[in-house]
Design a protein around this motif. Sequence first.
Motif, PDB file in Angstrom:
ATOM      1  N   ARG A 145     -23.522  11.872  -1.051  1.00 44.72           N
ATOM      2  CA  ARG A 145     -23.809  10.667  -0.080  1.00 44.72           C
ATOM      3  C   ARG A 145     -22.915  11.053   1.070  1.00 44.72           C
ATOM      4  NH1 ARG A 145     -23.891   5.380  -3.773  1.00 44.72           N
ATOM      5  NH2 ARG A 145     -23.240   6.454  -5.443  1.00 44.72           N
ATOM      6  N   ARG A 146     -23.047  10.363   1.886  1.00 47.00           N
ATOM      7  CA  ARG A 146     -22.286  10.447   3.230  1.00 47.00           C
ATOM      8  C   ARG A 146     -21.576   9.130   3.173  1.00 47.00           C
ATOM      9  NH1 ARG A 146     -22.864  14.904   4.593  1.00 47.00           N
ATOM     10  NH2 ARG A 146     -24.861  16.079   4.305  1.00 47.00           N
ATOM     11  N   TRP A 147     -20.119   9.362   3.850  1.00 44.48           N
ATOM     12  CA  TRP A 147     -19.552   8.155   4.213  1.00 44.48           C
ATOM     13  C   TRP A 147     -18.629   8.278   5.279  1.00 44.48           C
ATOM     14  CZ3 TRP A 147     -19.308  11.173  -0.530  1.00 44.48           C
ATOM     15  CH2 TRP A 147     -17.997  11.985  -0.639  1.00 44.48           C
TER      16      TRP A 147
ATOM     17  N   HIS B 219      -8.358   3.568  -0.713  1.00 46.21           N
ATOM     18  CA  HIS B 219      -7.292   2.656   0.191  1.00 46.21           C
ATOM     19  C   HIS B 219      -8.469   1.271   0.441  1.00 46.21           C
ATOM     20  CE1 HIS B 219      -4.979   5.792   2.179  1.00 46.21           C
ATOM     21  NE2 HIS B 219      -4.531   5.516   0.939  1.00 46.21           N
ATOM     22  N   ALA B 220      -9.631   1.400   0.617  1.00 45.41           N
ATOM     23  CA  ALA B 220     -10.526   0.482   0.358  1.00 45.41           C
ATOM     24  C   ALA B 220     -10.406  -0.195  -0.861  1.00 45.41           C
ATOM     25  CB  ALA B 220     -11.971   0.667   0.792  1.00 45.41           C
ATOM     26  N   GLY B 221     -10.647   0.353  -1.850  1.00 49.79           N
ATOM     27  CA  GLY B 221     -10.621  -0.260  -3.255  1.00 49.79           C
ATOM     28  C   GLY B 221      -9.157  -1.045  -3.183  1.00 49.79           C
ATOM     29  N   PHE B 222      -8.167  -0.388  -3.315  1.00 41.94           N
ATOM     30  CA  PHE B 222      -6.774  -0.977  -3.411  1.00 41.94           C
ATOM     31  C   PHE B 222      -6.750  -2.141  -2.413  1.00 41.94           C
ATOM     32  CE2 PHE B 222      -5.440   3.266  -5.102  1.00 41.94           C
ATOM     33  CZ  PHE B 222      -5.170   2.872  -6.335  1.00 41.94           C
ATOM     34  N   GLY B 223      -7.122  -2.009  -1.258  1.00 42.58           N
ATOM     35  CA  GLY B 223      -7.141  -3.200  -0.318  1.00 42.58           C
ATOM     36  C   GLY B 223      -7.590  -4.441  -0.699  1.00 42.58           C
ATOM     37  N   VAL B 224      -8.977  -4.235  -1.561  1.00 41.95           N
ATOM     38  CA  VAL B 224      -9.488  -5.584  -1.904  1.00 41.95           C
ATOM     39  C   VAL B 224      -8.834  -5.999  -3.352  1.00 41.95           C
ATOM     40  CG1 VAL B 224     -11.534  -5.298  -0.664  1.00 41.95           C
ATOM     41  CG2 VAL B 224     -11.501  -4.331  -2.837  1.00 41.95           C
TER      42      VAL B 224
ATOM     43  N   ASP C 137     -15.261   2.427 -10.362  1.00 36.69           N
ATOM     44  CA  ASP C 137     -16.173   1.800  -9.324  1.00 36.69           C
ATOM     45  C   ASP C 137     -16.583   2.784  -8.053  1.00 36.69           C
ATOM     46  OD1 ASP C 137     -16.305   0.013 -11.128  1.00 36.69           O
ATOM     47  OD2 ASP C 137     -15.343  -1.591 -10.045  1.00 36.69           O
ATOM     48  N   HIS C 138     -15.389   3.480  -7.649  1.00 34.95           N
ATOM     49  CA  HIS C 138     -15.658   3.961  -6.301  1.00 34.95           C
ATOM     50  C   HIS C 138     -15.598   5.573  -6.390  1.00 34.95           C
ATOM     51  CE1 HIS C 138     -15.648  -0.251  -5.090  1.00 34.95           C
ATOM     52  NE2 HIS C 138     -14.269  -0.284  -5.435  1.00 34.95           N
TER      53      HIS C 138
ATOM     54  N   SER D 249      -9.883   7.152   2.003  1.00 37.60           N
ATOM     55  CA  SER D 249     -10.171   5.831   2.669  1.00 37.60           C
ATOM     56  C   SER D 249     -10.873   5.235   1.663  1.00 37.60           C
ATOM     57  CB  SER D 249     -11.025   6.090   3.928  1.00 37.60           C
ATOM     58  OG  SER D 249     -12.284   6.837   3.697  1.00 37.60           O
ATOM     59  N   ILE D 250     -11.697   5.697   0.701  1.00 41.42           N
ATOM     60  CA  ILE D 250     -12.498   5.104  -0.108  1.00 41.42           C
ATOM     61  C   ILE D 250     -11.475   4.278  -1.168  1.00 41.42           C
ATOM     62  CG2 ILE D 250     -14.394   5.250  -2.110  1.00 41.42           C
ATOM     63  CD1 ILE D 250     -15.365   5.221   0.611  1.00 41.42           C
TER      64      ILE D 250
ATOM     65  N   ASN E 283     -14.122   1.991   6.501  1.00 43.64           N
ATOM     66  CA  ASN E 283     -14.280   2.422   5.381  1.00 43.64           C
ATOM     67  C   ASN E 283     -15.064   1.828   4.188  1.00 43.64           C
ATOM     68  OD1 ASN E 283     -12.304   0.609   4.929  1.00 43.64           O
ATOM     69  ND2 ASN E 283     -10.904   1.807   3.700  1.00 43.64           N
TER      70      ASN E 283
ATOM     71  N   GLN F 289      -9.930   0.418 -11.662  1.00 44.18           N
ATOM     72  CA  GLN F 289     -11.303  -0.106 -11.067  1.00 44.18           C
ATOM     73  C   GLN F 289     -11.493   0.878  -9.737  1.00 44.18           C
ATOM     74  OE1 GLN F 289      -9.878  -3.889 -10.614  1.00 44.18           O
ATOM     75  NE2 GLN F 289     -11.159  -4.859 -11.942  1.00 44.18           N
TER      76      GLN F 289
ATOM     77  N   MET G  19       0.819  -1.299   0.048  1.00 40.14           N
ATOM     78  CA  MET G  19      -0.026   0.065  -0.102  1.00 40.14           C
ATOM     79  C   MET G  19       0.914   1.073  -0.024  1.00 40.14           C
ATOM     80  SD  MET G  19      -3.066  -0.620  -0.324  1.00 40.14           S
ATOM     81  CE  MET G  19      -4.494   0.599   0.788  1.00 40.14           C
TER      82      MET G  19
ATOM     83  N   PHE H 222     -17.409   0.672   1.244  1.00 37.80           N
ATOM     84  CA  PHE H 222     -17.962   1.453   0.320  1.00 37.80           C
ATOM     85  C   PHE H 222     -19.241   2.131   0.161  1.00 37.80           C
ATOM     86  CE2 PHE H 222     -15.095  -2.227  -1.991  1.00 37.80           C
ATOM     87  CZ  PHE H 222     -14.080  -1.431  -2.009  1.00 37.80           C
TER      88      PHE H 222
ATOM     89  N   LEU I 124     -18.587   8.639  -6.314  1.00 39.43           N
ATOM     90  CA  LEU I 124     -18.921   9.560  -5.360  1.00 39.43           C
ATOM     91  C   LEU I 124     -18.737  11.070  -5.907  1.00 39.43           C
ATOM     92  CD1 LEU I 124     -17.135   7.967  -2.395  1.00 39.43           C
ATOM     93  CD2 LEU I 124     -19.523   8.581  -2.489  1.00 39.43           C
TER      94      LEU I 124
END
Lengths: 291, 388
Positions: B386-388, B274-279, B289-290, B271-272, A134, B285, A92, A136, B294
């Motif tokens: 949108r809230r996140w 990171h969430a994407g890269f994390g999966v 997708d993310h 954080s969004i 976090n 993508q 990361m 989605f 937003l």
Amino acid sequence: MNMNMSLNMSLNIPASHESLSSMNRPSSGEPVSRNLSDNHSLGVRVRDLDLWYGESQALKSISLDIYQNKITALIGPSGCGKSTFLRCLNRMNDLIPSVRIKGLVEMDGRDVNDSKMDEVALRRRVGMVFQKPNPFPKSIFENVAYAPRMHDIVSRKADVEALVESALRDAGLWEEVKDKLHQPGTSLSGGQQQRLCIARAIAVQPEVILMDEPTSALDPISTATIEDLMDRLKRRYSIITVTHNMQQAARIADYTAFFHLGEMVEYNDTKAMFSTPHTKKAEDYITGRYG
Amino acid sequence: MTHSFDDISAQLRRRHRKTRWLKGLSMGALGLAALFLVFFFTDMLIKGLPAFSQAQINVEVDYSEQASQLPMAAVSEDMRPLVSRGYLRLVPSRMRDNPELQGTTRSEWVLADSQVDQYLKGHHSKLSERDQALVDQLQAQGRAELRFNARFFTSGDSKMPELAGIASAAVGTMLTLLVTLAVAFPIGVMTAVYLEEFAPDNRVTQLIEININNLAAIPSILYGLLGLAIFINFFGVPRSSPLVGGLTLALMTLPVIIISTRTALRSVPDSIRHAGFGVGCSRWQVVRDHVLPLAMPGIMTGAIIGLAQAMGETAPLIIVGMVAFIPDISASFTEASTVMPAQIFTWSGEPERAFIEITSGGILVLLAILITMNTTAVVLRKRFERRW
């Protein structure tokens, strides 16, 4: 991997702890790395890892072995490099332009920093859960289904649904959300969101799960739930967690690594670390003299 | 050393006075701005609203053989100055199209001349006294009145104010904006995505960034010159066409869309990503997708505001020839066309009194569309936030 798992379970681990810690007793203040993998199978092998943010060195010659199906906790005061180290394991840190890395991070016999290693493939096998939940901004179902669908793990509708259910069950969230799978993931409480993130991570069936202070934003009850969950998950995944909470490390971790100013000062099994730390720094930190 | 409350209060009084003074000053500025706005709108409404009504008179129309040759003969001599020449001109063609009219005499409501219109609205008119008396008489008999001016919204430009309408300019504006949107939106969004999500942060990208920010501040007439040089002279795009106008405005709108898209992308929390890269998402993508979903409300808001700005633009379009006199509505991207602000500009230069209200009427229509677009932008932002 399955063979290794069964090997682990058949061994009497607590007994071996004693012998290992006495064999490997280092002199005070020296970095410790355990590479005596006689009874555990190796998950990740790190050797002489240096990392710089621009000019400042954040990790100094870290060497450490991470065992499969164990929880390894990384502790240490703020800014000691534990989160940075964690992010090295699924690259990361690549997202930060100024980062420079030297040294070996080996998984499954491959150097993860090798130019031929695809970081997307690596992250497929090394999942991650972040400090702040976090999810989605999609539905609960989509949060879990997105990644497996993307990786072509499942494609048929029934398979996707089955996988979502099993991931949510594994994350201990199924009973709470099964009637509202199509509500936004962000509508859940903080602790539920974090378990959703765990479900999302395990849905792609990784081997290692990295957790960066997964409970620091949560209340004590949610924290306890997540800790129980981690304890159950380690049967199938190797978990590496960063934590600020010493009691948490003592409660859940099999191994604990103590970081200080970019160095790994001490690495031992948790019981030994908390009862008889070998280094002064670790002892001072654990007993609360600083940090 | 301790201070008593009185000591401190004495000092505070000065500070409080300063606060009050500044507060008063800023409220005054706001009030002045509001006053200008109220003045502008009232003026436009007073001048422009009469354009939406038009005098019509009830006359005997004689569809005789003679009228098909000489349209003036269709109405009696004393009525002639009161009836719009534009109406009379169409009598022969109507007789050709509707043979049953031949040889009949009908009493019809017809469009009055603009002078009658002005007289009925109480403005100065060039009607002779005899004609004025006749109009008064017709009005008393209920044979002359102001009616809703539907023609203003359905017809194109004319040299006769009672016939002039905004429709051809509105269609031209629509076609032009379609071209602008089709060109500027994808290019602008993709440029911003590249700069924000993919490009390394180095000298080259910084230079590009500075240039884009500067482009947004360039006087719009220069974009007209650029459009003239590139699209007309080099690529040979037809002059005065919505195509060339749209392309020119696209050049002008691009920086606005790029900047607003970058802002929208930057407001998506890391954080969004990171969430994407994390999966295990690839960079594309993560963006597709993310991040883009937003950022979409922000991007759309920026695009609409950019388009609204382009819609009100006149100067660059004058350069590429879009101030043409367009009496017919043409729904073609390559035929000569005009746009609403250019039409307003043309009308404002006409000498006849009646064009003043038509000009204001055109401004009201333009303002209404602009306000609608900006409101849509706000609603979109609120709806999809949108809230996140």
